[in-house]
Design an enzyme around this catalytic site. Structure first.
Site, PDB file in Angstrom:
ATOM      1  N   CYS A   1      35.301 -75.248  14.675  1.00 13.78           N
ATOM      2  CA  CYS A   1      35.816 -74.541  15.859  1.00 13.78           C
ATOM      3  C   CYS A   1      37.342 -74.681  15.953  1.00 13.78           C
ATOM      4  O   CYS A   1      37.879 -75.775  16.134  1.00 13.78           O
ATOM      5  CB  CYS A   1      35.162 -75.118  17.123  1.00 13.78           C
TER       6      CYS A   1
ATOM      7  N   TYR B   1      25.276 -53.707  25.694  1.00 10.77           N
ATOM      8  CA  TYR B   1      24.758 -55.079  25.724  1.00 10.77           C
ATOM      9  C   TYR B   1      23.237 -55.089  25.959  1.00 10.77           C
ATOM     10  O   TYR B   1      22.477 -55.718  25.235  1.00 10.77           O
ATOM     11  CB  TYR B   1      25.478 -55.871  26.834  1.00 10.77           C
TER      12      TYR B   1
ATOM     13  N   GLU C   1      17.171 -57.876  32.167  1.00  8.94           N
ATOM     14  CA  GLU C   1      18.555 -57.675  31.744  1.00  8.94           C
ATOM     15  C   GLU C   1      19.370 -56.953  32.814  1.00  8.94           C
ATOM     16  O   GLU C   1      20.533 -57.263  33.037  1.00  8.94           O
ATOM     17  CB  GLU C   1      18.607 -56.876  30.432  1.00  8.94           C
TER      18      GLU C   1
ATOM     19  N   TYR D   1      26.025 -55.175  43.586  1.00  7.75           N
ATOM     20  CA  TYR D   1      26.122 -54.117  42.562  1.00  7.75           C
ATOM     21  C   TYR D   1      24.895 -53.198  42.639  1.00  7.75           C
ATOM     22  O   TYR D   1      24.090 -53.105  41.723  1.00  7.75           O
ATOM     23  CB  TYR D   1      26.254 -54.717  41.159  1.00  7.75           C
TER      24      TYR D   1
ATOM     25  N   LEU E   1      21.540 -58.961  46.035  1.00  6.59           N
ATOM     26  CA  LEU E   1      21.909 -59.162  44.632  1.00  6.59           C
ATOM     27  C   LEU E   1      23.239 -58.483  44.303  1.00  6.59           C
ATOM     28  O   LEU E   1      23.881 -58.817  43.308  1.00  6.59           O
ATOM     29  CB  LEU E   1      20.779 -58.605  43.750  1.00  6.59           C
TER      30      LEU E   1
ATOM     31  N   ASP F   1      28.934 -59.993  25.262  1.00  3.04           N
ATOM     32  CA  ASP F   1      29.278 -60.104  26.684  1.00  3.04           C
ATOM     33  C   ASP F   1      30.273 -61.252  26.830  1.00  3.04           C
ATOM     34  O   ASP F   1      30.770 -61.764  25.825  1.00  3.04           O
ATOM     35  CB  ASP F   1      28.017 -60.328  27.539  1.00  3.04           C
TER      36      ASP F   1
HETATM   37  S1  SF4 Z   1      33.449 -77.043  19.913  1.00  2.00           S
HETATM   38 FE1  SF4 Z   1      33.612 -76.748  22.090  1.00  2.00          FE
HETATM   39  S2  SF4 Z   1      34.900 -74.947  22.313  1.00  2.00           S
HETATM   40 FE2  SF4 Z   1      34.173 -74.962  20.209  1.00  2.00          FE
HETATM   41  S3  SF4 Z   1      32.331 -73.712  20.240  1.00  2.00           S
HETATM   42 FE3  SF4 Z   1      31.710 -75.820  20.530  1.00  2.00          FE
HETATM   43  S4  SF4 Z   1      31.574 -76.072  22.744  1.00  2.00           S
HETATM   44 FE4  SF4 Z   1      32.770 -74.218  22.325  1.00  2.00          FE
END
Ligand code: SF4
Length: 352
Positions: free
Chosen positions: A209, A121, A38, A83, A81, A139
């Site tokens: 979505c 995280y 990580e 940082y 790498l 993140d």
């Molecule tokens: S539909 Fe497209 S924009 Fe929406 S979560 Fe899935 S991959 Fe991401």
């Protein structure tokens, strides 16, 4: 089904049926190795970090091995790498775990997040993967997925935005499989809901979505501020004879602390004239500039670097007195850790 349960079950189904992202630390039960992976992967692409993880694992298979290693060796292994404070913190924390905690890695989010160099995280990743604690990772990948699926336009780099995304992530994380869920959302963000050209056609969230259904994919997530990069110009001095070269160890709070560089003159704008005079002033006696390298450019998150290496003639290395400067036999240069640009210059000029 509650919206949050639906999200996590779609994600877990995707993980079990379609996610074939292989990484050597997946399924790892040793918290030391998960922590190592990580830290290496912070601010680093997986393809770039992977060989470093394998090298560290081979060189330091246990936290005790890492704790006992000389700092210069750790910095050299980290070379390239970027940082570099990560490497110093890694080494510091390895000592703390090996000596103060008697080699026992802390087992709760609360204790893990107190370790130097470990943020929320990384603590969430380790505590969920290894100890099954229900702590959501947040993140850039997670923020992108959540902003798009839920149509969140609060800028993620504001106090409100950070709080909002952290709360939502914590609400959504699976109760029964928090480690698997965290790994899955990281993988999903990295491979399907990518910043550019996400694979919406094969996405299990397409039906719900908001970004996909309202044509907002390119608008989400929202950032409030543009990063203003500081420009830095480095003029490195190549001070060498047939046997030795002058290098200096970085200290202070600037970047590359703990690594070795060449003596340099820094400016906030390009020096176009009288560089020979500037070099003589820096060294305290008259020298001749014999030539210049090509320019090297490097972009960091908050800084933009332009570097030129200046070949200097007429220098008696015995009389070079620079803070932190040491003369190093040319055949020993490879035992020092250098930042990327210096390393590249030395390789291109057959000095490494
Ligand atoms: S539909 Fe497209 S924009 Fe929406 S979560 Fe899935 S991959 Fe991401």
């Amino acid at each position: 089904m509650k919206n949050s349960t639906r999200f996590s079950s779609l994600l877990l189904d995707w993980n079990r049926n379609s996610n074939d992202r292989q990484m050597p630390w997946k399924g790892e039960r040793d918290p030391y190795l998960v922590w190592l992976s990580e830290i290496i992967l912070q601010q680093t692409r997986m393809e770039q970090g992977l060989p470093y993880f394998l090298r560290f694992k081979e060189s330091y298979p246990t936290v005790r091995d890492l704790a006992d290693a000389p700092e210069d060796d750790v910095m050299r292994l980290w070379q390239g790498l970027g940082y570099y404070s990560r490497a110093r913190n890694l080494h510091h924390t390895a000592k703390q775990i090996a000596y103060e905690l008697k080699g026992v890695f802390p087992s709760t989010y609360h204790d893990i997040v107190k370790l130097k160099g470990v943020g929320p995280y990384t603590a969430a990743a380790i505590s969920s993967f290894i100890f099954g604690e229900r702590q959501a990772v947040v993140d850039g990948n997670v923020i992108r997925v959540l902003a798009r699926v839920y149509g969140i336009d609060t800028p993620f780099d504001t106090t409100d935005g950070k709080k909002h995304f952290a709360q939502l992530a914590q609400e959504l994380i699976s109760v029964d499989h928090p480690g698997e869920y965290n790994q899955a959302i990281m993988d999903f963000g990295a491979t399907v809901c990518t910043p550019l050209s996400p694979k919406c056609g094969e996405c299990p969230f397409a039906g719900m979505c908001v970004a996909y259904n309202q044509g907002l994919i390119e608008d989400l997530p929202v950032r409030s501020k543009k990063i203003v990069k500081k420009e830095r110009f480095f003029y490195y001095l190549v001070l060498k004879d047939e046997k030795e070269m002058v290098v200096s160890k970085r200290s202070g709070d600037d970047i590359w602390k703990g690594l070795y560089i060449l003596p340099y003159i820094e400016s906030d704008k390009a020096i176009r004239r009288n560089i020979g005079q500037a070099v003589s002033d820096y060294l305290g006696h008259k020298v001749k500039v014999a030539g210049y390298s090509k320019p090297y450019s490097q972009q960091l998150t908050h800084q933009s670097h332009q570097s030129v290496f200046i070949f200097v003639e007429g220098v008696d290395l015995q009389n070079v007195h620079i803070d932190g400067g040491v003369r190093v036999p040319l055949d020993k240069l490879s035992t020092f850790g250098f930042p990327k640009v210096v390393h590249l210059f030395l390789v291109e000029n057959s000095l490494l």
